[in-house]
Scaffold this active site. Structure first.
Site, short mmCIF file in Angstrom:
data_model
loop_
_atom_site.label_atom_id
_atom_site.label_comp_id
_atom_site.label_asym_id
_atom_site.label_seq_id
_atom_site.Cartn_x
_atom_site.Cartn_y
_atom_site.Cartn_z
CE LYS A 57 -4.00 1.68 2.78
NZ LYS A 57 -4.82 1.37 3.97
CB SER A 82 -8.27 3.21 3.25
OG SER A 82 -7.33 2.57 4.10
CB SER A 101 -8.28 0.21 6.02
OG SER A 101 -9.00 1.41 6.05
#
Lengths: 490, 70
Positions: A84, A159, A183
């Site tokens: 990420k 997310s 997330s």
């Protein structure tokens, strides 16, 4: 090589590792196949913010060389992975999904990135996310939204939408995300893959761009539970650069996958079956409970009355911590500064005004408000006290149960744009995942059925440092079902 | 739009007032966080160049900012 590209990229990491071990495929071949897949599907998925093609091929070449001299570094050696884009990567731009960090290149690696590298993993690139990990749909990225591989009109969740969609669309074998209120688990559920938030402190947060420091935890995405266990073994462990890192001897996560859960006591918290839960999600969940009973687990309904308050606690604590953490983005030290203005104060004002997106501004405002002198006791302190009660409620529950089982998300993937103007409905996406972060517990989401041709997630929650227990029950469930084998038609 | 959104978020917070927290200690962190000390020994740290090249302006090894008073 005996496999064509799409067969190769759809394997689990441990299956790919077997091919590497037997010499049927090289890491360079595996990496080239993944890069070709990225080229093929990225125009429709957009799970990457940055693809580091040359670095990946160089890492794959090194992994092949190490293997040829007998130095295989572990289960991820030679395996293409994504991280990420809020995880710092030395020499590779790291944006956290925000315009305010455009042009920033970290001078160091996050702890988990060093662990991946020393374990021989091949980093393909950086995954898309909601700006500073604030969101549940990846629509709040400053670099464009990510699309769900099962239906590109729908969100992948968030997310960590990029890392989740990337694994689901076979654009990497494994990815790392961060989970502050769901997330990792919510996008794993919406994309039909495995995602785990470990116990708070099990994985060092050094080099993770902070959102809510007392809630943030890094964890893996993968196509089956074995890969999650293997990845957790690589990234976990004590790191003195994170003062909340737990100093306890390493757990044997792969060894936890015994396949046997007979006699295991599972609690089913009734508050997680919320009013807005879709019938298809509820039906899939009930079927999963039958499967677990069939495996010899004992199931019992349990009540966690403070579940309703957890959402409010979260939306006070997370923005409060964010408003403090994001104060570092002042336009002086790094990032996309507005510098052609008269004073340092103008630099700060205009850098933030232009650099932060609307959701980030909203949360900074909420956090600053909750921490302000007149409201501190009513909001922030009150939330921290209720947090204590939520932790106690879980601790008492785990005296009777080995793990809890719940749906991961009350809905399947929703249509892009549906919840953008209504932050409260977006926040409701995380109602089943947020309490876990409040209490610092480990939890995993595994594929647990289909509804309207879209994946449904099943969540297992364990007590603190019960990471092995949630992996064990998730693995046994997975092996008794076929849901994790389904792949999107992208 | 943001004013309305913030009001609806604050409304969510009100549910906390129903919870009796008399005498309950607040929790900041879920792990037992104690002050972590280490021996004071010199070690490699980040390279200055890698840090400064990210700053919009730098001079003589320092980050340079616009005037504070102006």
């Amino acid at each position: 090589m005996g496999n064509n590209g799409s067969e190769l990229t759809g394997l689990t990491a441990h299956e790919a590792q077997e091919l590497l071990t037997s010499g049927k495929v090289s890491s360079v071949e595996l990496t080239e196949a993944v890069l070709a897949r990225v080229d093929e599907v990225e125009p429709r998925i957009h799970s990457y913010i940055t693809v580091t093609r040359e670095n990946a091929l160089a890492a794959a070449t090194s992994a092949d060389e190490a293997r040829s001299t007998g130095n295989v570094e572990g289960p991820l050696s030679g395996i293409p992975v994504m991280v990420k884009d809020n995880l710092s990567t030395e020499g590779v731009p790291t944006t956290a999904g925000s315009k305010i960090l455009l042009g920033y290149t970290p001078p160091y690696d996050a702890h988990v990135v060093s662990q991946l590298r020393s374990g021989g993993a091949v980093i393909i690139g950086k995954g898309n996310l909601d700006e500073f990990a604030m969101g549940s749909s990846t629509e709040h990225s400053a670099f464009g939204e990510t699309h769900n591989p099962w239906d590109t009109d729908r969100v992948p969740g968030g997310s960590s939408g990029g890392p989740a969609a990337g694994v689901a669309a076979s654009e990497c074998f494994i990815s790392l995300g961060s989970d502050t209120g769901g997330s990792i688990r919510q996008p794993a559920a919406l994309c039909g893959i495995v995602g785990m938030k470990p116990t708070y402190g099990l994985v060092s947060r050094y080099g993770l761009i902070a959102f809510g420091s007392s809630l943030d935890q890094i964890g893996p995405f993968s196509r089956d539970v074995r890969d999650t266990a293997d990845t957790l073994s690589v990234i976990s462990g004590h790191d003195r650069r994170d003062s909340t890192s737990i100093n306890s001897p390493g757990q044997d996560f792969s060894g936890a996958l015994t396949g046997d859960i007979s006699g295991m006591r599972l609690g089913v918290p009734r508050e997680y079956l919320v009013d807005g839960m879709e019938p298809g999600v509820k039906a899939a969940f009930e079927k999963s409970l039958e499967t677990l009973e069939g495996l010899g687990a004992t199931l019992e309904e349990v009540s966690l009355p403070l579940t309703d308050q957890a959402l409010a606690v979260y939306y006070i604590i997370a923005p409060s911590e964010a408003s403090a953490n994001l104060a570092r983005f002042d336009g002086f030290k790094y990032g996309n500064a507005v510098n052609d203005v008269p004073t340092a104060w103008d630099v700060m004002d205009q850098t933030r005004e232009q650099g932060f997106g609307p959701e980030v501004k909203r949360r900074i405002l909420i956090g600053a408000y909750a921490l302000s002198a007149g409201y501190y006791d009513a909001y922030y302190k009150k939330a921290q006290q209720v947090r204590t009660l939520i932790i106690r409620e879980f601790a008492e529950t785990f005296e009777k149960f080995d793990a809890l089982v719940t749906p991961t998300s009350p809905t399947v993937a929703f249509k892009a744009g549906d919840r953008m103007d209504d932050p409260v409905s977006m926040y409701q996406s995380d109602v089943c995942t947020i309490p876990v972060n409040i209490a610092g517990l480990p939890a995993i989401s595994v594929p647990g059925g289909m509804s309207e041709d879209l994946p449904v997630g099943l969540q297992f929650i364990g007590p603190q440092l019960g990471d092995g227990t949630v992996l064990r029950v998730a693995h046994a469930y997975e092996q008794a079902t076929e849901w994790h084998r389904l792949k999107p038609g992208i | 739009m943001m004013r309305g959104q913030l009001s609806s978020i604050l409304k969510v917070f009100e549910s906390l007032q129903q919870v009796d927290t008399e005498g309950v200690e607040p929790t900041g962190h879920t792990t037992e966080v104690r002050t972590v000390l280490r021996e004071d020994v010199a070690a490699e740290s980040l390279q200055r160049d890698g840090i400064l090249k990210n700053a919009p302006e730098s001079e003589a090894g320092y980050v340079k900012v616009r005037p504070i008073l102006g």
